[in-house]
Design an enzyme around this catalytic site. Structure first.
Site, PDB file in Angstrom:
ATOM      1  N   TYR A   1       0.839  -1.213   0.000  1.00  0.00           N
ATOM      2  CA  TYR A   1       0.000   0.000   0.000  1.00  0.00           C
ATOM      3  C   TYR A   1       0.875   1.265   0.000  1.00  0.00           C
ATOM      4  CZ  TYR A   1      -3.945   2.910   1.755  1.00  0.00           C
ATOM      5  OH  TYR A   1      -4.933   3.851   1.930  1.00  0.00           O
TER       6      TYR A   1
ATOM      7  N   LYS B   1       0.959   4.063  -2.847  1.00  0.00           N
ATOM      8  CA  LYS B   1       0.574   5.441  -2.527  1.00  0.00           C
ATOM      9  C   LYS B   1       1.734   6.420  -2.741  1.00  0.00           C
ATOM     10  CE  LYS B   1      -3.777   4.690  -1.404  1.00  0.00           C
ATOM     11  NZ  LYS B   1      -4.863   5.264  -2.227  1.00  0.00           N
TER      12      LYS B   1
HETATM   13  P1  NAI Z   1     -13.534   2.005   1.289  1.00  0.00           P
HETATM   14  O1  NAI Z   1     -13.010   0.604   1.265  1.00  0.00           O
HETATM   15  O2  NAI Z   1     -14.561   2.376   2.282  1.00  0.00           O
HETATM   16  O3  NAI Z   1     -14.093   2.402  -0.167  1.00  0.00           O
HETATM   17  C1  NAI Z   1     -13.363   2.125  -1.332  1.00  0.00           C
HETATM   18  C2  NAI Z   1     -14.294   2.127  -2.531  1.00  0.00           C
HETATM   19  O4  NAI Z   1     -13.491   1.817  -3.686  1.00  0.00           O
HETATM   20  C3  NAI Z   1     -15.386   1.045  -2.446  1.00  0.00           C
HETATM   21  O5  NAI Z   1     -16.629   1.573  -2.845  1.00  0.00           O
HETATM   22  C4  NAI Z   1     -14.901  -0.016  -3.418  1.00  0.00           C
HETATM   23  O6  NAI Z   1     -15.943  -0.775  -4.010  1.00  0.00           O
HETATM   24  C5  NAI Z   1     -14.149   0.812  -4.442  1.00  0.00           C
HETATM   25  N1  NAI Z   1     -13.180   0.028  -5.182  1.00  0.00           N
HETATM   26  C6  NAI Z   1     -12.341  -0.915  -4.698  1.00  0.00           C
HETATM   27  N2  NAI Z   1     -11.631  -1.460  -5.685  1.00  0.00           N
HETATM   28  C7  NAI Z   1     -12.031  -0.847  -6.847  1.00  0.00           C
HETATM   29  C8  NAI Z   1     -11.672  -1.002  -8.203  1.00  0.00           C
HETATM   30  N3  NAI Z   1     -10.780  -1.905  -8.599  1.00  0.00           N
HETATM   31  N4  NAI Z   1     -12.262  -0.184  -9.115  1.00  0.00           N
HETATM   32  C9  NAI Z   1     -13.197   0.715  -8.715  1.00  0.00           C
HETATM   33  N5  NAI Z   1     -13.600   0.863  -7.459  1.00  0.00           N
HETATM   34  C10 NAI Z   1     -13.010   0.100  -6.524  1.00  0.00           C
HETATM   35  O7  NAI Z   1     -12.228   2.898   1.420  1.00  0.00           O
HETATM   36  P2  NAI Z   1     -12.035   4.439   1.851  1.00  0.00           P
HETATM   37  O8  NAI Z   1     -11.538   4.463   3.230  1.00  0.00           O
HETATM   38  O9  NAI Z   1     -13.212   5.234   1.467  1.00  0.00           O
HETATM   39  O10 NAI Z   1     -10.798   4.814   0.922  1.00  0.00           O
HETATM   40  C11 NAI Z   1     -10.892   5.645  -0.232  1.00  0.00           C
HETATM   41  C12 NAI Z   1      -9.489   6.032  -0.662  1.00  0.00           C
HETATM   42  O11 NAI Z   1      -8.862   6.748   0.405  1.00  0.00           O
HETATM   43  C13 NAI Z   1      -8.575   4.840  -0.962  1.00  0.00           C
HETATM   44  O12 NAI Z   1      -7.738   5.154  -2.050  1.00  0.00           O
HETATM   45  C14 NAI Z   1      -7.762   4.709   0.314  1.00  0.00           C
HETATM   46  O13 NAI Z   1      -6.521   4.090   0.075  1.00  0.00           O
HETATM   47  C15 NAI Z   1      -7.611   6.159   0.702  1.00  0.00           C
HETATM   48  N6  NAI Z   1      -7.289   6.383   2.099  1.00  0.00           N
HETATM   49  C16 NAI Z   1      -8.155   6.005   3.108  1.00  0.00           C
HETATM   50  C17 NAI Z   1      -7.819   6.253   4.433  1.00  0.00           C
HETATM   51  C18 NAI Z   1      -8.717   5.899   5.574  1.00  0.00           C
HETATM   52  O14 NAI Z   1      -8.301   6.105   6.722  1.00  0.00           O
HETATM   53  N7  NAI Z   1      -9.921   5.402   5.359  1.00  0.00           N
HETATM   54  C19 NAI Z   1      -6.552   6.902   4.780  1.00  0.00           C
HETATM   55  C20 NAI Z   1      -5.730   7.250   3.672  1.00  0.00           C
HETATM   56  C21 NAI Z   1      -6.105   7.003   2.377  1.00  0.00           C
END
Ligand code: NAI
Length: 257
Positions: free
Chosen positions: A165, A169
């Site tokens: 990851y 990133k």
């Molecule tokens: P989440 O797991 O709640 O949502 C991720 C969304 O992306 C889901 O709707 C999923 O279906 C979709 N997804 C997954 N694989 C996919 C693909 N191959 N193609 C299209 N859609 C896909 O995650 P969250 O927390 O909302 O994360 C969103 C972004 O923020 C990610 O890039 C994550 O790495 C980043 N992030 C999140 C943090 C956190 O604390 N939650 C911290 C730092 C970064």
């Protein structure tokens, strides 16, 4: 001498920061992506909510208004990315904003990490950003305008159990800065946001004791909400941020201080 009070620009207060813009948000079916889609729509954009889970994407889109639509997209598939971007361009005649938010984690200590865990995360979190950015850049270059916002992570600096990851990133940071340099002459800006510890499904699986340890490291004293990230995305996507490009912005309540 004290400085005279300067009111905020009207657009920032009025909820029409992004009137008539066409935006694609990947991973918009839930979590941070849903929060971003919601904020962009509140600011007047027509949002294409793209997600590998099309039911979630469609249900978010149907709650947004402003002509939002849901679309199925696996960002790790190059031809699906090309097809979605060209469909949006054909349908709306433009593409103003791309938010590369879709991401997954498959955490494991380096010595136990499988090839599959490595490759899945690189495919979605890094190659997915490349495929979508490349496709959108072709349209935005020709249009002489555009906004690309990439969701990286505070983990890009290195985090135990997240070699895959963190590498992905960090790759997003390098990709964003390079795209910013290449696209600046076309008035397309590219910025990366590094969320800290945000309350979504991705972090809800973490055991309570570890969550508490993480929250204790946040100077502002709380986990972030998707809306905290979305507000910064909306600003970067707006005209107000026209002179901001190639930046890597932490949105983590001081997490990395
Ligand atoms: P989440 O797991 O709640 O949502 C991720 C969304 O992306 C889901 O709707 C999923 O279906 C979709 N997804 C997954 N694989 C996919 C693909 N191959 N193609 C299209 N859609 C896909 O995650 P969250 O927390 O909302 O994360 C969103 C972004 O923020 C990610 O890039 C994550 O790495 C980043 N992030 C999140 C943090 C956190 O604390 N939650 C911290 C730092 C970064």
């Amino acid at each position: 001498m004290t400085q005279a009070f300067r009111p905020m620009p009207v657009a920032l207060l009025s909820g029409d920061l992004l009137t008539d813009r066409i935006a694609i948000v990947t991973g918009a079916g839930r979590g941070i992506g849903e929060g971003i889609a919601r904020k962009l729509a509140e600011e007047g954009a027509t949002v294409v909510c793209a997600d590998v889970n099309v039911n979630d994407a469609t249900s978010v889109a149907s709650s947004l208004g402003h002509g939002a639509i849901g679309a199925r997209l696996d960002v790790s598939n190059s031809s699906e990315c090309d097809a979605l971007v060209s469909d949006v361009h054909e349908r709306f005649g433009r593409l103003d904003i791309l938010v590369n938010n879709a991401g997954i984690n498959r955490d494991a200590m380096l010595h136990k990490m499988t090839d599959e865990q490595w490759q899945q995360v690189i495919a979605v979190d890094l190659s997915g950003v490349f495929f979508m950015t490349r496709a959108a850049s072709r349209i935005m270059r020709a249009a002489g305008q555009g906004r690309i916002v990439n969701i990286s992570s505070a983990s890009w600096m290195g985090n135990i159990g997240q070699a895959n990851y963190a590498a992905a990133k960090a790759g997003v940071v390098g990709l964003s800065r390079t795209a910013a340099k290449e696209l600046a002459r076309s008035q397309v800006t590219v910025n990366a946001i590094c969320p800290g510890f945000i309350d979504t499904q991705m972090t809800r699986g973490i055991p309570d004791a570890i969550r508490e340890q993480q929250v204790a490291k946040i100077p502002l004293g709380r986990m972030g909400q998707p809306a905290d990230v979305a507000a910064v995305v909306a600003f970067l996507a707006s005209d107000e941020a026209g002179y901001v490009t190639g930046e890597v912005i932490n949105v983590g309540g001081g997490y990395v201080l």
